[in-house]
Structure formats: structure tokens, C-alpha cells
Design a protein around this motif. Structure first.
Motif, PDB file in Angstrom:
ATOM      1  N   HIS A  40      -1.732  11.859  -4.788  1.00 30.54           N
ATOM      2  CA  HIS A  40      -1.565  10.533  -4.165  1.00 30.54           C
ATOM      3  C   HIS A  40      -2.469   9.507  -4.835  1.00 30.54           C
ATOM      4  O   HIS A  40      -3.660   9.757  -4.992  1.00 30.54           O
ATOM      5  CB  HIS A  40      -1.914  10.587  -2.676  1.00 30.54           C
ATOM      6  N   GLY A  41      -1.909   8.354  -5.169  1.00 32.44           N
ATOM      7  CA  GLY A  41      -2.715   7.326  -5.817  1.00 32.44           C
ATOM      8  C   GLY A  41      -2.418   5.933  -5.305  1.00 32.44           C
ATOM      9  O   GLY A  41      -2.378   5.689  -4.087  1.00 32.44           O
ATOM     10  N   GLU A  42      -2.198   5.052  -6.253  1.00 34.98           N
ATOM     11  CA  GLU A  42      -2.010   3.622  -6.000  1.00 34.98           C
ATOM     12  C   GLU A  42      -1.055   3.309  -4.836  1.00 34.98           C
ATOM     13  O   GLU A  42      -1.354   2.484  -3.981  1.00 34.98           O
ATOM     14  CB  GLU A  42      -1.453   2.988  -7.290  1.00 34.98           C
ATOM     15  N   SER A  43       0.103   3.984  -4.796  1.00 36.05           N
ATOM     16  CA  SER A  43       1.105   3.600  -3.788  1.00 36.05           C
ATOM     17  C   SER A  43       0.602   3.907  -2.374  1.00 36.05           C
ATOM     18  O   SER A  43       0.902   3.158  -1.434  1.00 36.05           O
ATOM     19  CB  SER A  43       2.445   4.277  -4.051  1.00 36.05           C
ATOM     20  N   LEU A  44      -0.173   4.981  -2.211  1.00 40.02           N
ATOM     21  CA  LEU A  44      -0.730   5.269  -0.883  1.00 40.02           C
ATOM     22  C   LEU A  44      -1.857   4.281  -0.547  1.00 40.02           C
ATOM     23  O   LEU A  44      -1.983   3.831   0.597  1.00 40.02           O
ATOM     24  CB  LEU A  44      -1.221   6.719  -0.802  1.00 40.02           C
ATOM     25  N   ARG A  45      -2.639   3.916  -1.553  1.00 36.10           N
ATOM     26  CA  ARG A  45      -3.677   2.886  -1.300  1.00 36.10           C
ATOM     27  C   ARG A  45      -3.019   1.552  -0.940  1.00 36.10           C
ATOM     28  O   ARG A  45      -3.527   0.810  -0.098  1.00 36.10           O
ATOM     29  CB  ARG A  45      -4.599   2.723  -2.520  1.00 36.10           C
ATOM     30  N   ASP A  46      -1.871   1.249  -1.576  1.00 33.39           N
ATOM     31  CA  ASP A  46      -1.137   0.013  -1.225  1.00 33.39           C
ATOM     32  C   ASP A  46      -0.743   0.023   0.256  1.00 33.39           C
ATOM     33  O   ASP A  46      -0.817  -0.996   0.934  1.00 33.39           O
ATOM     34  CB  ASP A  46       0.125  -0.138  -2.088  1.00 33.39           C
ATOM     35  N   ARG A  47      -0.304   1.193   0.742  1.00 34.93           N
ATOM     36  CA  ARG A  47       0.038   1.298   2.170  1.00 34.93           C
ATOM     37  C   ARG A  47      -1.198   1.058   3.034  1.00 34.93           C
ATOM     38  O   ARG A  47      -1.128   0.403   4.067  1.00 34.93           O
ATOM     39  CB  ARG A  47       0.610   2.681   2.486  1.00 34.93           C
ATOM     40  N   GLY A  48      -2.321   1.612   2.592  1.00 36.36           N
ATOM     41  CA  GLY A  48      -3.583   1.398   3.307  1.00 36.36           C
ATOM     42  C   GLY A  48      -3.958  -0.082   3.315  1.00 36.36           C
ATOM     43  O   GLY A  48      -4.368  -0.627   4.347  1.00 36.36           O
ATOM     44  N   ASP A  49      -3.793  -0.732   2.163  1.00 37.33           N
ATOM     45  CA  ASP A  49      -4.096  -2.176   2.076  1.00 37.33           C
ATOM     46  C   ASP A  49      -3.193  -2.974   3.014  1.00 37.33           C
ATOM     47  O   ASP A  49      -3.642  -3.885   3.696  1.00 37.33           O
ATOM     48  CB  ASP A  49      -3.894  -2.677   0.630  1.00 37.33           C
ATOM     49  N   TYR A  50      -1.907  -2.588   3.031  1.00 40.69           N
ATOM     50  CA  TYR A  50      -0.958  -3.284   3.909  1.00 40.69           C
ATOM     51  C   TYR A  50      -1.371  -3.105   5.374  1.00 40.69           C
ATOM     52  O   TYR A  50      -1.420  -4.069   6.141  1.00 40.69           O
ATOM     53  CB  TYR A  50       0.464  -2.745   3.681  1.00 40.69           C
ATOM     54  N   ALA A  51      -1.711  -1.848   5.741  1.00 44.97           N
ATOM     55  CA  ALA A  51      -2.125  -1.580   7.122  1.00 44.97           C
ATOM     56  C   ALA A  51      -3.353  -2.411   7.486  1.00 44.97           C
ATOM     57  O   ALA A  51      -3.400  -3.041   8.549  1.00 44.97           O
ATOM     58  CB  ALA A  51      -2.401  -0.092   7.307  1.00 44.97           C
ATOM     59  N   MET A  52      -4.346  -2.436   6.597  1.00 47.73           N
ATOM     60  CA  MET A  52      -5.567  -3.210   6.895  1.00 47.73           C
ATOM     61  C   MET A  52      -5.249  -4.702   7.013  1.00 47.73           C
ATOM     62  O   MET A  52      -5.829  -5.403   7.843  1.00 47.73           O
ATOM     63  CB  MET A  52      -6.633  -2.954   5.832  1.00 47.73           C
ATOM     64  N   SER A  53      -4.300  -5.186   6.193  1.00 47.94           N
ATOM     65  CA  SER A  53      -3.931  -6.612   6.263  1.00 47.94           C
ATOM     66  C   SER A  53      -3.297  -6.946   7.608  1.00 47.94           C
ATOM     67  O   SER A  53      -3.310  -8.093   8.047  1.00 47.94           O
ATOM     68  CB  SER A  53      -2.979  -6.976   5.116  1.00 47.94           C
ATOM     69  N   LYS A  54      -2.748  -5.916   8.282  1.00 50.42           N
ATOM     70  CA  LYS A  54      -2.155  -6.119   9.608  1.00 50.42           C
ATOM     71  C   LYS A  54      -3.147  -5.774  10.727  1.00 50.42           C
ATOM     72  O   LYS A  54      -2.766  -5.632  11.895  1.00 50.42           O
ATOM     73  CB  LYS A  54      -0.898  -5.255   9.768  1.00 50.42           C
ATOM     74  N   GLY A  55      -4.419  -5.552  10.358  1.00 46.53           N
ATOM     75  CA  GLY A  55      -5.451  -5.317  11.373  1.00 46.53           C
ATOM     76  C   GLY A  55      -5.588  -3.872  11.826  1.00 46.53           C
ATOM     77  O   GLY A  55      -6.150  -3.589  12.885  1.00 46.53           O
ATOM     78  N   ILE A  56      -5.057  -2.925  11.029  1.00 48.43           N
ATOM     79  CA  ILE A  56      -5.100  -1.502  11.401  1.00 48.43           C
ATOM     80  C   ILE A  56      -6.369  -0.847  10.838  1.00 48.43           C
ATOM     81  O   ILE A  56      -6.563  -0.820   9.614  1.00 48.43           O
ATOM     82  CB  ILE A  56      -3.857  -0.768  10.827  1.00 48.43           C
ATOM     83  N   PRO A  57      -7.254  -0.304  11.718  1.00 51.17           N
ATOM     84  CA  PRO A  57      -8.465   0.366  11.229  1.00 51.17           C
ATOM     85  C   PRO A  57      -8.138   1.769  10.708  1.00 51.17           C
ATOM     86  O   PRO A  57      -7.464   2.538  11.378  1.00 51.17           O
ATOM     87  CB  PRO A  57      -9.363   0.460  12.467  1.00 51.17           C
ATOM     88  N   LEU A  58      -8.621   2.090   9.519  1.00 50.97           N
ATOM     89  CA  LEU A  58      -8.306   3.377   8.885  1.00 50.97           C
ATOM     90  C   LEU A  58      -9.516   4.304   8.893  1.00 50.97           C
ATOM     91  O   LEU A  58     -10.655   3.851   8.816  1.00 50.97           O
ATOM     92  CB  LEU A  58      -7.879   3.156   7.423  1.00 50.97           C
ATOM     93  N   PHE A  59      -9.232   5.603   8.952  1.00 50.59           N
ATOM     94  CA  PHE A  59     -10.274   6.628   8.851  1.00 50.59           C
ATOM     95  C   PHE A  59      -9.689   7.756   8.014  1.00 50.59           C
ATOM     96  O   PHE A  59      -8.633   8.276   8.357  1.00 50.59           O
ATOM     97  CB  PHE A  59     -10.671   7.122  10.249  1.00 50.59           C
TER      98      PHE A  59
END
Ligand code: MG
Length: 320
Positions: A219-238
Motif C-alpha cells: 500500500h502506498g500513495e493511493s491509500l495515503r490519498d484516501r487518508g488525506d481525503y478523510a482528514m480533509s473531511k474532519g476524520i481523525p485517523l489512527f
């Protein structure tokens, strides 16, 4: 004289807080603010640690000795007890033994003053059993700031609608006894479909974070892009599970790809946990069969992923 004593006492207290690995004493009760994990003073916290392998296959490492070793020598500030649910000797078939193994790690984490993730290590949905388990755990440990609940390790086939309904029921069971500790929610498809979660998050509860899992050689860039999208919508990641090799847990470690993930996590102050403390013949198991069950490990007891993870953890814990 009083001033001198005050200065000396203050100086020695500072030494204690700087020199010891005492993350819970320092940070206290955690909560979520926006997309960040914050401590009792409102400062952003980035936890770093390791996960045990499935308790049903590697119970030999589920003891206080390994928690102490990982805290003192590896410099972790969070540990994850991965309670297998579905396999033989997992929670569904052996609930009492399973809970005892997990509680051994929780008690040892409290004693070592680190945070501990209680992970319902399942791939399918078992709502009633999960709600009952977490209700009992929250009743017993909800007052301890050390505890983090991970209510669904990695959903595989279930839709977000189904996972969401399950999560709400388990969150309610926890919140009856514990109003505030962090709860990690599983994301669809092995904790990778964060874009789906981001468009329809759970409403009405505080201190929820969503799990993202990666294996850097797959897993690389495309999964990080999903993480970036989630954070841009206010989703906290762990990131409650991750490592440097392929998603199978095997194959060579891709150090370059792994370091891109680590830089991304540092940039966004995302907490992360590496998989796993076990001794299987596979790349992701960090220990060799020679490793003692209760710690006291030398470099010869660690496999390549163990040596690298220890180095990364010590760096994060300022032990270098
Ligand atoms: Mg609490």
C-alpha cells in the motif's frame, strides 16, 4: 533555604518527567479535537508502539515481562493486545481464557504507565459478543486513562452501513460505563476504505477515531490519498496496525516505501502501531523462536523487522 529546596525539588521532578518513559503520567486522559489526538493539556499527541500477534497463537508473549521490556528498552508509549475472536482458542470459543490474556496486558500497561489498545481482532461481525465484552471491559477499566478500545480490527466483506450499525451498538455499550476514553472504529476492506467512512461518519459520540492499516510494500500513495481525503473531511485517523513488508505479512521489507509512510504520519501527527510481537516464520513477526517468553531479548532474538521497529520506536521515544 526554602527557595533552594524548592528549586532542587522542581529540578528533580523535571528529571523524572524527562528521563522516564511515563507517557500516561505526562499526557493523562486523551481525547479527540478536530482530527487530532490531544492530551490533558490540549497538546497534540502522537503515540507509537507495537501490537502483539493474535493472543490465541502467541499467548506466550502475553505477560508483564514483555510489556516492561517493550516499554523500557524499545521506548513505546502504546501497546496493542490483539485478542483473536474467530479462530480456535479465540474469544468466541474461549472467552474467559482470552479475557484473562488481554487483562494481563492491560494491567501490565497500567503498571508500566503506557497506553494500551484492547483490540477485538476479528474479520467478521459478532455484535452481541463484542458489546458484552466491551461493556465488561469498560466497566472494569473505563476510569483508567491508559485504555483505548479498538472495536473491530479489520472488516473484510461487510459494507460500511453494516459496520457502522455494529460500531454504534458497541460504542453505546462502552459509553454506558466509560464516557470518554478513545474508541477506534474499523474501516471497511481491511481498514482501507477511509473515503467511504469520510462521506458518512458516525455522529453523536465524542472521542472516536478511525483505523487505517497499511503494509508499505503493498500500500502506498493511493491509500495515503484516501487518508488525506478523510482528514480533509474532519476524520481523525489512527494507524493501529502497519508494517514495512507486503500485506501478507511476508516478503521483503520495502524500506523506502515504509519511510514515506513514517514521514506522512509524522507530518500529520498520526499515531501508529507496528505488527507484530510473535515468532512465526514470516517477515512481520518481530521475534525469533529463541526469544524468551518474558522478554530479556538480545539482538540475536530479533528478526529484521524487530531490529528495525525497535530502532524506529527508540527514535520516536527519544531513546537514541
Ligand atoms: Mg474513562
Amino acid at each position: 533555604m526554602k527557595t533552594i529546596i524548592t528549586i532542587m525539588v522542581t529540578a528533580s521532578m523535571m528529571l523524572v518527567s524527562c528521563g522516564d518513559n511515563a507517557p500516561v503520567k505526562e499526557n493523562g486522559q486523551l481525547s479527540v479535537s478536530g482530527i487530532h489526538l490531544i492530551n490533558q493539556y490540549g497538546d497534540t499527541v502522537m503515540l507509537h508502539g507495537v501490537s502483539y500477534g493474535w493472543h490465541n497463537w502467541w499467548p506466550r508473549f502475553y505477560n508483564e515481562g514483555t510489556v516492561t521490556e517493550l516499554t523500557e528498552d524499545w521506548g513505546i508509549n502504546v501497546i496493542r493486545a490483539a485478542m483473536g475472536v474467530e479462530p480456535d482458542d479465540g474469544y468466541l470459543k474461549s472467552p474467559e481464557w482470552s479475557r484473562e490474556k488481554v487483562e494481563t496486558i492491560v494491567d501490565a500497561a497500567i503498571k508500566n504507565d503506557i497506553y494500551v489498545i484492547i483490540d477485538w481482532h476479528a474479520h467478521g461481525i459478532h455484535t452481541e459478543e463484542a458489546a458484552e465484552f466491551f461493556s465488561e471491559i469498560a466497566r472494569k477499566y473505563g476510569a483508567y486513562p491508559h485504555v483505548i478500545y479498538e472495536i473491530f480490527n479489520e472488516p473484510v466483506r461487510d459494507s460500511w452501513d453494516t459496520i457502522k450499525q455494529y460500531s454504534i451498538e458497541v460504542i453505546r455499550a462502552i459509553r454506558e460505563h466509560d464516557p470518554d476514553n478513545i474508541i477506534l472504529v474499523g474501516s471497511p476492506y481491511w481498514d482501507q476504505d477511509l473515503h467511504i467512512v469520510a462521506d458518512d461518519p458516525i455522529e453523536g459520540f465524542d472521542n472516536l477515531m478511525y483505523a487505517l492499516h497499511f503494509y508499505a510494500a503493498t500500500h502506498g500513495e493511493s491509500l495515503r490519498d484516501r487518508g488525506d481525503y478523510a482528514m480533509s473531511k474532519g476524520i481523525p485517523l489512527f494507524i493501529s496496525e502497519s508494517a514495512g513488508m507486503e500485506a501478507s505479512g511476508d516478503g521483503p521489507i520495502d524500506y523506502e516505501a515504509w519511510s514515506r509512510w513514517i514521514n506522512w504520519m509524522k507530518e500529520h501527527k498520526i499515531s501508529w502501531v507496528t505488527w507484530s510481537i510473535s515468532d512465526k516464520d514470516e517477515t512481520c513477526s518481530m521475534l525469533k523462536e529463541s526469544a524468551g517468553s518474558e522478554g530479556g531479548w538480545t539482538k540475536e532474538d530479533l528478526k529484521e523487522s524487530g531490529i528495525k521497529t525497535r530502532e524506529l520506536m527508540r527514535e520516536m521515544g527519544d531513546k537514541e
